[in-house]
Design a protein around this motif. Structure first.
Motif, PDB file in Angstrom:
ATOM      1  N   ALA A   1       0.927  -1.168  -0.218  1.00 38.93           N
ATOM      2  CA  ALA A   1      -0.105  -0.040   0.051  1.00 38.93           C
ATOM      3  C   ALA A   1       0.942   1.209  -0.093  1.00 38.93           C
ATOM      4  O   ALA A   1       0.610   2.047  -0.771  1.00 38.93           O
ATOM      5  CB  ALA A   1      -0.836   0.087   1.226  1.00 38.93           C
ATOM      6  N   ALA A   2       1.834   1.317   0.763  1.00 39.19           N
ATOM      7  CA  ALA A   2       2.671   2.418   0.785  1.00 39.19           C
ATOM      8  C   ALA A   2       3.449   2.633  -0.504  1.00 39.19           C
ATOM      9  O   ALA A   2       3.440   3.842  -0.877  1.00 39.19           O
ATOM     10  CB  ALA A   2       3.909   2.179   1.879  1.00 39.19           C
ATOM     11  N   MET A   3       4.051   1.651  -1.030  1.00 41.12           N
ATOM     12  CA  MET A   3       4.653   1.974  -2.610  1.00 41.12           C
ATOM     13  C   MET A   3       3.667   2.459  -3.493  1.00 41.12           C
ATOM     14  O   MET A   3       4.189   3.299  -4.387  1.00 41.12           O
ATOM     15  CB  MET A   3       5.435   0.629  -2.906  1.00 41.12           C
ATOM     16  N   ARG A   4       2.505   1.896  -3.432  1.00 38.80           N
ATOM     17  CA  ARG A   4       1.586   2.279  -4.409  1.00 38.80           C
ATOM     18  C   ARG A   4       1.046   3.792  -4.060  1.00 38.80           C
ATOM     19  O   ARG A   4       0.860   4.571  -5.139  1.00 38.80           O
ATOM     20  CB  ARG A   4       0.228   1.542  -4.503  1.00 38.80           C
ATOM     21  N   ALA A   5       1.190   4.059  -2.894  1.00 39.14           N
ATOM     22  CA  ALA A   5       0.646   5.460  -2.580  1.00 39.14           C
ATOM     23  C   ALA A   5       1.885   6.493  -2.797  1.00 39.14           C
ATOM     24  O   ALA A   5       1.547   7.518  -2.824  1.00 39.14           O
ATOM     25  CB  ALA A   5       0.362   5.605  -0.971  1.00 39.14           C
ATOM     26  N   LEU A   6       3.087   6.030  -2.832  1.00 40.47           N
ATOM     27  CA  LEU A   6       4.262   7.043  -3.068  1.00 40.47           C
ATOM     28  C   LEU A   6       4.324   7.127  -4.675  1.00 40.47           C
ATOM     29  O   LEU A   6       5.201   7.931  -5.124  1.00 40.47           O
ATOM     30  CB  LEU A   6       5.608   6.447  -2.430  1.00 40.47           C
ATOM     31  N   GLN A   7       3.747   6.589  -5.415  1.00 41.19           N
ATOM     32  CA  GLN A   7       3.664   6.618  -7.014  1.00 41.19           C
ATOM     33  C   GLN A   7       2.866   7.850  -7.565  1.00 41.19           C
ATOM     34  O   GLN A   7       1.706   7.826  -6.853  1.00 41.19           O
ATOM     35  CB  GLN A   7       3.429   5.293  -7.647  1.00 41.19           C
ATOM     36  N   LEU A   8       2.997   8.362  -8.661  1.00 44.12           N
ATOM     37  CA  LEU A   8       2.089   9.154  -9.158  1.00 44.12           C
ATOM     38  C   LEU A   8       0.778   8.541  -9.606  1.00 44.12           C
ATOM     39  O   LEU A   8       1.125   7.415  -9.997  1.00 44.12           O
ATOM     40  CB  LEU A   8       2.553   9.967 -10.361  1.00 44.12           C
ATOM     41  N   ARG A   9      -0.230   9.017  -9.596  1.00 41.83           N
ATOM     42  CA  ARG A   9      -1.507   8.306  -9.836  1.00 41.83           C
ATOM     43  C   ARG A   9      -1.650   7.801 -11.302  1.00 41.83           C
ATOM     44  O   ARG A   9      -1.845   6.624 -11.549  1.00 41.83           O
ATOM     45  CB  ARG A   9      -2.765   9.322  -9.449  1.00 41.83           C
ATOM     46  N   MET A  10      -1.047   8.761 -12.152  1.00 41.73           N
ATOM     47  CA  MET A  10      -1.021   8.161 -13.523  1.00 41.73           C
ATOM     48  C   MET A  10       0.113   7.214 -13.961  1.00 41.73           C
ATOM     49  O   MET A  10       0.029   6.628 -15.059  1.00 41.73           O
ATOM     50  CB  MET A  10      -0.862   9.349 -14.451  1.00 41.73           C
ATOM     51  N   MET A  11       0.901   7.139 -12.937  1.00 41.84           N
ATOM     52  CA  MET A  11       2.068   6.175 -13.202  1.00 41.84           C
ATOM     53  C   MET A  11       1.999   4.727 -12.618  1.00 41.84           C
ATOM     54  O   MET A  11       2.767   3.908 -12.989  1.00 41.84           O
ATOM     55  CB  MET A  11       3.390   6.577 -12.959  1.00 41.84           C
ATOM     56  N   ARG A  12       0.812   4.467 -11.989  1.00 39.39           N
ATOM     57  CA  ARG A  12       0.673   3.421 -11.457  1.00 39.39           C
ATOM     58  C   ARG A  12       0.196   2.137 -12.316  1.00 39.39           C
ATOM     59  O   ARG A  12      -0.291   2.354 -13.190  1.00 39.39           O
ATOM     60  CB  ARG A  12      -0.553   3.599 -10.251  1.00 39.39           C
TER      61      ARG A  12
ATOM     62  N   PRO B   1      -1.300  -2.018 -11.988  1.00 42.76           N
ATOM     63  CA  PRO B   1      -2.184  -1.655 -12.717  1.00 42.76           C
ATOM     64  C   PRO B   1      -3.057  -0.253 -12.548  1.00 42.76           C
ATOM     65  O   PRO B   1      -2.911   0.275 -11.646  1.00 42.76           O
ATOM     66  CB  PRO B   1      -3.408  -2.621 -12.582  1.00 42.76           C
ATOM     67  N   LYS B   2      -3.394   0.246 -13.544  1.00 41.69           N
ATOM     68  CA  LYS B   2      -4.132   1.441 -13.452  1.00 41.69           C
ATOM     69  C   LYS B   2      -5.325   1.458 -12.802  1.00 41.69           C
ATOM     70  O   LYS B   2      -5.855   0.521 -12.532  1.00 41.69           O
ATOM     71  CB  LYS B   2      -4.636   1.878 -15.028  1.00 41.69           C
ATOM     72  N   PRO B   3      -5.322   2.732 -11.944  1.00 43.44           N
ATOM     73  CA  PRO B   3      -6.393   2.765 -11.158  1.00 43.44           C
ATOM     74  C   PRO B   3      -7.946   2.694 -11.683  1.00 43.44           C
ATOM     75  O   PRO B   3      -8.075   3.234 -12.833  1.00 43.44           O
ATOM     76  CB  PRO B   3      -6.387   4.308 -10.632  1.00 43.44           C
ATOM     77  N   GLN B   4      -8.427   1.687 -11.086  1.00 42.27           N
ATOM     78  CA  GLN B   4      -9.953   1.148 -11.586  1.00 42.27           C
ATOM     79  C   GLN B   4     -11.008   2.049 -10.914  1.00 42.27           C
ATOM     80  O   GLN B   4     -11.967   2.014 -11.233  1.00 42.27           O
ATOM     81  CB  GLN B   4     -10.291  -0.185 -11.064  1.00 42.27           C
ATOM     82  N   VAL B   5     -10.876   2.785  -9.756  1.00 43.18           N
ATOM     83  CA  VAL B   5     -11.412   3.775  -9.099  1.00 43.18           C
ATOM     84  C   VAL B   5     -11.425   5.154  -9.284  1.00 43.18           C
ATOM     85  O   VAL B   5     -10.133   5.430  -9.456  1.00 43.18           O
ATOM     86  CB  VAL B   5     -11.970   3.019  -7.398  1.00 43.18           C
ATOM     87  N   LYS B   6     -12.474   6.165  -9.096  1.00 42.21           N
ATOM     88  CA  LYS B   6     -11.907   7.597  -8.888  1.00 42.21           C
ATOM     89  C   LYS B   6     -11.804   7.888  -7.537  1.00 42.21           C
ATOM     90  O   LYS B   6     -11.991   7.087  -6.518  1.00 42.21           O
ATOM     91  CB  LYS B   6     -13.316   8.272  -9.405  1.00 42.21           C
ATOM     92  N   ARG B   7     -11.235   8.877  -7.257  1.00 36.85           N
ATOM     93  CA  ARG B   7     -10.893   9.384  -6.066  1.00 36.85           C
ATOM     94  C   ARG B   7     -12.438   9.610  -5.291  1.00 36.85           C
ATOM     95  O   ARG B   7     -13.383  10.121  -5.778  1.00 36.85           O
ATOM     96  CB  ARG B   7     -10.259  10.784  -6.159  1.00 36.85           C
TER      97      ARG B   7
END
Length: 190
Positions: free
Chosen positions: A166-177, A179-185
């Motif tokens: 979770a921490a490593m995913r949170a430290l990445q830019l949203r557009m560079m994650r 798999p791509k984000p499947q949900v909206k903020r």
């Protein structure tokens, strides 16, 4: 007697000469049959075979890349598979994390270090360290929140180790994650 259908012609009876001659050629040996069935492992046109192999490999890579970006379980690496990891990804993608701004802030600090005034450089470095501490605290808090939500959903004894994930995913830019984000903020998983 066998009935014949009108669509299939009845075989003609062989004449006495044809039956004496047989099929008109010797029966092929086993070796001849095997030779006839053999196909080369590599075609004679190696350039064409190489082009086909490259095209097929590229097609498979494209399919895997698209599957990974879309979060298709079949194409995910082992570290990203499973319902708990999907829950963590959706939870992290639904919230804003300070770590997302860490990379842009680092670029800003690099630009500010080119200024000749040492005060600007000191302030930029101190601001970067303060923001880094804030992002680390946010990641630690995220780990506790995710663990608590997973325990509520899947049971406390079945929770995997996902804090670092979770921490490593949170430290990445949203557009560079990936798999791509499947949900909206704000669209937290249930």
């Amino acid at each position: 007697m066998a009935k014949t259908t009108p669509s299939t012609p009845t075989p003609a009876e062989p004449t006495a000469e044809e039956s004496a001659v047989g099929k008109g050629r010797p029966t092929p040996t086993r070796r001849e049959k095997e030779e006839a069935r053999k196909r080369p492992l590599v075609s004679n046109d190696r350039a064409e075979a190489r082009r086909r192999a490259r095209a097929q490999a590229q097609e498979q890579r494209d399919k895997a890349r698209i599957g990974l970006a879309n979060g298709d379980e079949k194409y995910l690496p082992m570290r990203d598979r499973g319902p708990q990891k999907k829950f963590v990804r959706d939870y992290v993608d639904a919230r804003f994390s300070f770590g997302e701004l860490l990379i842009p802030l680092m670029f800003l600090v690099i630009i500010l270090t080119f200024f000749p005034q040492p005060e600007v450089q000191y302030i930029a470095i101190i601001a970067l360290w303060a923001f880094f501490i804030l992002a680390a605290a946010d990641a630690i808090l995220l780990g506790f929140l995710v663990r608590r939500r997973l325990a509520a959903k899947f049971g406390a004894d079945r929770v995997e180790k996902v804090r670092w994930y979770a921490a490593m995913r949170a430290l990445q830019l949203r557009m560079m994650r990936l798999p791509k984000p499947q949900v909206k903020r704000g669209q937290y998983p249930v």
